[in-house]
Design a protein around this motif. Structure first.
Motif, PDB file in Angstrom:
ATOM      1  N   ALA A 171       0.829  -1.204   0.000  1.00  0.00           N
ATOM      2  CA  ALA A 171       0.000   0.000   0.000  1.00  0.00           C
ATOM      3  C   ALA A 171       0.862   1.253   0.000  1.00  0.00           C
ATOM      4  CB  ALA A 171      -0.929  -0.014   1.217  1.00  0.00           C
ATOM      5  N   GLY A 172       1.962   1.225   0.748  1.00  0.00           N
ATOM      6  CA  GLY A 172       2.854   2.389   0.804  1.00  0.00           C
ATOM      7  C   GLY A 172       3.455   2.720  -0.550  1.00  0.00           C
ATOM      8  N   ILE A 173       3.859   1.705  -1.306  1.00  0.00           N
ATOM      9  CA  ILE A 173       4.384   1.944  -2.653  1.00  0.00           C
ATOM     10  C   ILE A 173       3.284   2.474  -3.561  1.00  0.00           C
ATOM     11  CG2 ILE A 173       5.283   0.783  -4.713  1.00  0.00           C
ATOM     12  CD1 ILE A 173       6.928  -0.972  -2.834  1.00  0.00           C
ATOM     13  N   GLY A 174       2.080   1.952  -3.400  1.00  0.00           N
ATOM     14  CA  GLY A 174       0.962   2.469  -4.192  1.00  0.00           C
ATOM     15  C   GLY A 174       0.679   3.930  -3.895  1.00  0.00           C
ATOM     16  N   PHE A 175       0.645   4.284  -2.620  1.00  0.00           N
ATOM     17  CA  PHE A 175       0.366   5.665  -2.232  1.00  0.00           C
ATOM     18  C   PHE A 175       1.429   6.636  -2.733  1.00  0.00           C
ATOM     19  CE2 PHE A 175      -1.810   3.882   1.778  1.00  0.00           C
ATOM     20  CZ  PHE A 175      -3.068   3.994   1.226  1.00  0.00           C
ATOM     21  N   ASN A 176       2.683   6.249  -2.669  1.00  0.00           N
ATOM     22  CA  ASN A 176       3.787   7.176  -2.889  1.00  0.00           C
ATOM     23  C   ASN A 176       4.422   7.075  -4.261  1.00  0.00           C
ATOM     24  OD1 ASN A 176       4.573   8.414   0.017  1.00  0.00           O
ATOM     25  ND2 ASN A 176       3.898   6.302   0.311  1.00  0.00           N
ATOM     26  N   VAL A 177       4.913   5.900  -4.603  1.00  0.00           N
ATOM     27  CA  VAL A 177       5.711   5.732  -5.811  1.00  0.00           C
ATOM     28  C   VAL A 177       4.828   5.651  -7.051  1.00  0.00           C
ATOM     29  CG1 VAL A 177       7.466   4.332  -6.948  1.00  0.00           C
ATOM     30  CG2 VAL A 177       7.470   4.556  -4.451  1.00  0.00           C
ATOM     31  N   GLN A 178       3.937   4.666  -7.062  1.00  0.00           N
ATOM     32  CA  GLN A 178       3.066   4.477  -8.225  1.00  0.00           C
ATOM     33  C   GLN A 178       2.188   5.693  -8.473  1.00  0.00           C
ATOM     34  OE1 GLN A 178      -0.576   3.765  -7.746  1.00  0.00           O
ATOM     35  NE2 GLN A 178      -0.814   4.049  -9.945  1.00  0.00           N
ATOM     36  N   HIS A 179       1.623   6.232  -7.411  1.00  0.00           N
ATOM     37  CA  HIS A 179       0.668   7.334  -7.549  1.00  0.00           C
ATOM     38  C   HIS A 179       1.332   8.576  -8.124  1.00  0.00           C
ATOM     39  CE1 HIS A 179      -2.460  10.209  -5.829  1.00  0.00           C
ATOM     40  NE2 HIS A 179      -3.106   9.436  -6.655  1.00  0.00           N
ATOM     41  N   ASP A 180       2.475   8.966  -7.567  1.00  0.00           N
ATOM     42  CA  ASP A 180       3.188  10.125  -8.097  1.00  0.00           C
ATOM     43  C   ASP A 180       3.684   9.866  -9.517  1.00  0.00           C
ATOM     44  OD1 ASP A 180       2.808  11.339  -5.604  1.00  0.00           O
ATOM     45  OD2 ASP A 180       4.797  12.263  -5.652  1.00  0.00           O
ATOM     46  N   GLY A 181       4.181   8.658  -9.768  1.00  0.00           N
ATOM     47  CA  GLY A 181       4.651   8.341 -11.116  1.00  0.00           C
ATOM     48  C   GLY A 181       3.541   8.422 -12.138  1.00  0.00           C
ATOM     49  N   SER A 182       2.359   7.926 -11.789  1.00  0.00           N
ATOM     50  CA  SER A 182       1.234   7.945 -12.713  1.00  0.00           C
ATOM     51  C   SER A 182       0.798   9.363 -13.053  1.00  0.00           C
ATOM     52  CB  SER A 182       0.064   7.166 -12.115  1.00  0.00           C
ATOM     53  OG  SER A 182      -1.041   7.139 -12.984  1.00  0.00           O
ATOM     54  N   SER A 203       9.064  12.706 -11.080  1.00  0.00           N
ATOM     55  CA  SER A 203      10.328  13.150 -11.649  1.00  0.00           C
ATOM     56  C   SER A 203      10.091  14.151 -12.772  1.00  0.00           C
ATOM     57  CB  SER A 203      11.103  11.935 -12.185  1.00  0.00           C
ATOM     58  OG  SER A 203      12.244  12.316 -12.923  1.00  0.00           O
ATOM     59  N   THR A 204      11.140  14.866 -13.133  1.00  0.00           N
ATOM     60  CA  THR A 204      11.080  15.761 -14.293  1.00  0.00           C
ATOM     61  C   THR A 204      11.255  14.977 -15.594  1.00  0.00           C
ATOM     62  OG1 THR A 204      13.462  16.169 -14.085  1.00  0.00           O
ATOM     63  CG2 THR A 204      11.976  17.720 -12.989  1.00  0.00           C
ATOM     64  N   ARG A 205      11.628  13.708 -15.496  1.00  0.00           N
ATOM     65  CA  ARG A 205      11.879  12.878 -16.673  1.00  0.00           C
ATOM     66  C   ARG A 205      10.700  11.928 -16.893  1.00  0.00           C
ATOM     67  NH1 ARG A 205      17.853  10.511 -15.814  1.00  0.00           N
ATOM     68  NH2 ARG A 205      17.372   9.661 -17.898  1.00  0.00           N
ATOM     69  N   PRO A 206      10.030  12.033 -18.046  1.00  0.00           N
ATOM     70  CA  PRO A 206       8.862  11.182 -18.310  1.00  0.00           C
ATOM     71  C   PRO A 206       9.143   9.690 -18.200  1.00  0.00           C
ATOM     72  CG  PRO A 206       9.003  12.947 -19.927  1.00  0.00           C
ATOM     73  CD  PRO A 206      10.267  13.003 -19.132  1.00  0.00           C
ATOM     74  N   GLY A 207      10.333   9.268 -18.608  1.00  0.00           N
ATOM     75  CA  GLY A 207      10.662   7.850 -18.540  1.00  0.00           C
ATOM     76  C   GLY A 207      10.680   7.328 -17.118  1.00  0.00           C
ATOM     77  N   ILE A 208      11.192   8.131 -16.205  1.00  0.00           N
ATOM     78  CA  ILE A 208      11.208   7.716 -14.798  1.00  0.00           C
ATOM     79  C   ILE A 208       9.789   7.681 -14.247  1.00  0.00           C
ATOM     80  CG2 ILE A 208      11.956   8.380 -12.477  1.00  0.00           C
ATOM     81  CD1 ILE A 208      14.540   9.379 -13.666  1.00  0.00           C
ATOM     82  N   ASN A 209       8.984   8.657 -14.629  1.00  0.00           N
ATOM     83  CA  ASN A 209       7.583   8.641 -14.197  1.00  0.00           C
ATOM     84  C   ASN A 209       6.864   7.377 -14.673  1.00  0.00           C
ATOM     85  OD1 ASN A 209       7.376  11.104 -12.731  1.00  0.00           O
ATOM     86  ND2 ASN A 209       7.366  12.249 -14.649  1.00  0.00           N
ATOM     87  N   ARG A 210       7.086   6.999 -15.923  1.00  0.00           N
ATOM     88  CA  ARG A 210       6.456   5.781 -16.436  1.00  0.00           C
ATOM     89  C   ARG A 210       6.933   4.551 -15.679  1.00  0.00           C
ATOM     90  NH1 ARG A 210       7.210   8.378 -21.452  1.00  0.00           N
ATOM     91  NH2 ARG A 210       9.166   7.233 -21.797  1.00  0.00           N
ATOM     92  N   LEU A 211       8.231   4.514 -15.377  1.00  0.00           N
ATOM     93  CA  LEU A 211       8.785   3.376 -14.646  1.00  0.00           C
ATOM     94  C   LEU A 211       8.161   3.276 -13.255  1.00  0.00           C
ATOM     95  CD1 LEU A 211      10.875   1.082 -14.571  1.00  0.00           C
ATOM     96  CD2 LEU A 211      12.515   2.748 -13.643  1.00  0.00           C
ATOM     97  N   MET A 212       8.055   4.401 -12.567  1.00  0.00           N
ATOM     98  CA  MET A 212       7.454   4.388 -11.233  1.00  0.00           C
ATOM     99  C   MET A 212       5.968   4.024 -11.302  1.00  0.00           C
ATOM    100  SD  MET A 212       9.973   4.980  -9.238  1.00  0.00           S
ATOM    101  CE  MET A 212      11.041   4.179 -10.450  1.00  0.00           C
TER     102      MET A 212
END
Length: 364
Positions: A93-104, A109-118
């Protein structure tokens, strides 16, 4: 500094399918964006790509990996398996709240590729970043709490989450039975919902574009990797009944945690539901409710999602900014006469959700 998460052609296409059209802004959104931009510039911090997010991500994945490895390879007795399963569910749940959610949202990140990866970390957790992007970013964030559009308030006939939805006789007990059912959210996503959406090409009764090419590879590949980690590898070391039991416990912890956090922000008496009125920005404020704004530990864990008003207004800002900008957002709402609601504690927000479920379940 963009705040809306939908482009004009997509919005127009959905409006032709029946999604509501918003009114003129009247200066509120423009002034709010200007003030937040000034605040951000004065802080000296970038909108996204903060080093603290990379450290936070490393910690969360270390938590996830350690819990999984110890659970599968080291747990010897029942109490160890239970504690590690709970830890793994909370880490998911923590990864969903923080990493996946912000990446989506493109706010990691300022880099689209990193956002897609997250964002694709969701695929490794059994969900689908492709389905989530349309369900959450496009439909929920554009038309929050609008019946027939926002899939988050569409539970079929299982629950009545909006006044415009039909009431069934058993809904009078939904304030009691929905809490244990929240535990099945993750199982439903991982084993059924994503496949049903992609196969039928429908979501909330509207056409849904199926994934193709690389997106289809990610969708299927993510499911296979998840099933391998959740079932295939553990079955090499443990009896089937134990693997299924642990999977259900991990998923129950993750599902309950994810469900409650999202429901406290939108399914409470103060949150506006039903037809959209006014401008897009006004709807984001009126349909969302903050909670436990002073609880720094909770805010850290849920990725700022206890500050849903700020998130809905500025989804493409890293969530680490929300706490600092919340007083500015609240003050601006007050100046423009836009209702801003917040529950002081997590407990009071849970009580508000209980009251909302009970009220919507009663006969009109």
């Amino acid at each position: 500094m963009s705040s809306q998460t939908i482009d004009a052609p997509t919005a127009a296409a959905l409006e032709r399918q029946g999604a509501p059209r918003y009114g003129e802004d009247g200066g509120f959104h423009q002034e709010l964006r200007a003030r937040v931009r000034t605040w951000l510039e004065s802080s000296g911090m970038p909108p996204r790509g903060l080093p603290a997010m990379y450290w936070k991500t490393a910690f969360l994945f270390l938590w996830l990996g350690t819990s999984y490895v110890l659970l599968v390879f080291a747990a010897q007795v029942a109490w160890q398996a239970v504690l590690l399963a709970v830890s793994l569910g909370l880490a998911i749940a923590g990864i969903g709240f923080n990493v996946q959610h912000d990446g989506s949202h493109g706010s990691y990140s300022t880099r689209p590729g990193i956002n897609r990866l997250m964002a694709r970390s969701l695929d490794l957790l059994g969900g689908s970043s492709f389905v989530w992007q349309r369900k959450h970013n496009l439909l929920h964030h554009t038309w929050p709490n609008v019946e027939g559009v926002d899939d988050d308030i569409d539970s079929g006939s299982l629950a009545r989450l909006s006044p415009g939805q039909p009431r069934r006789f058993y809904h009078r007990l939904q304030h009691l039975y929905m809490w244990p059912l929240y535990c099945f959210l993750a199982v439903k996503w991982q084993l059924f919902d994503d496949f049903a959406t992609v196969v039928t090409g429908r979501m909330s009764g509207r056409p849904f574009p199926r994934p193709r090419g690389s997106e289809l590879v990610v969708f299927l590949g993510g499911k296979l990797v998840f099933y391998g980690l959740a079932f295939a590898l553990p079955l090499l070391l443990h009896p089937g009944w134990r693997v299924i039991g642990v999977y259900l416990l991990v998923s129950a912890v993750a599902g309950l945690t994810l469900s409650v956090v999202f429901q406290l922000a939108h399914c409470v008496p103060e949150a506006e539901t039903g037809p959209a009125h006014g401008s897009w920005a006004e709807r984001q404020v009126r349909s969302s409710v903050d909670f436990a704004r002073g609880n720094r530990l909770l805010g850290w864990y849920v990725g700022g999602l206890n500050l849903q008003i700020e998130h809905h207004l500025f989804p493409q800002l890293c969530h680490l900014h929300y706490a600092g900008m919340a007083p500015l957002v609240e003050a601006t709402c007050g100046e423009f006469g836009v209702r801003y609601a917040a529950h002081p504690t997590f407990r009071s927000a849970v009580a508000a959700h209980f009251r909302q479920l009970r009220a919507l379940g009663r006969a009109a």
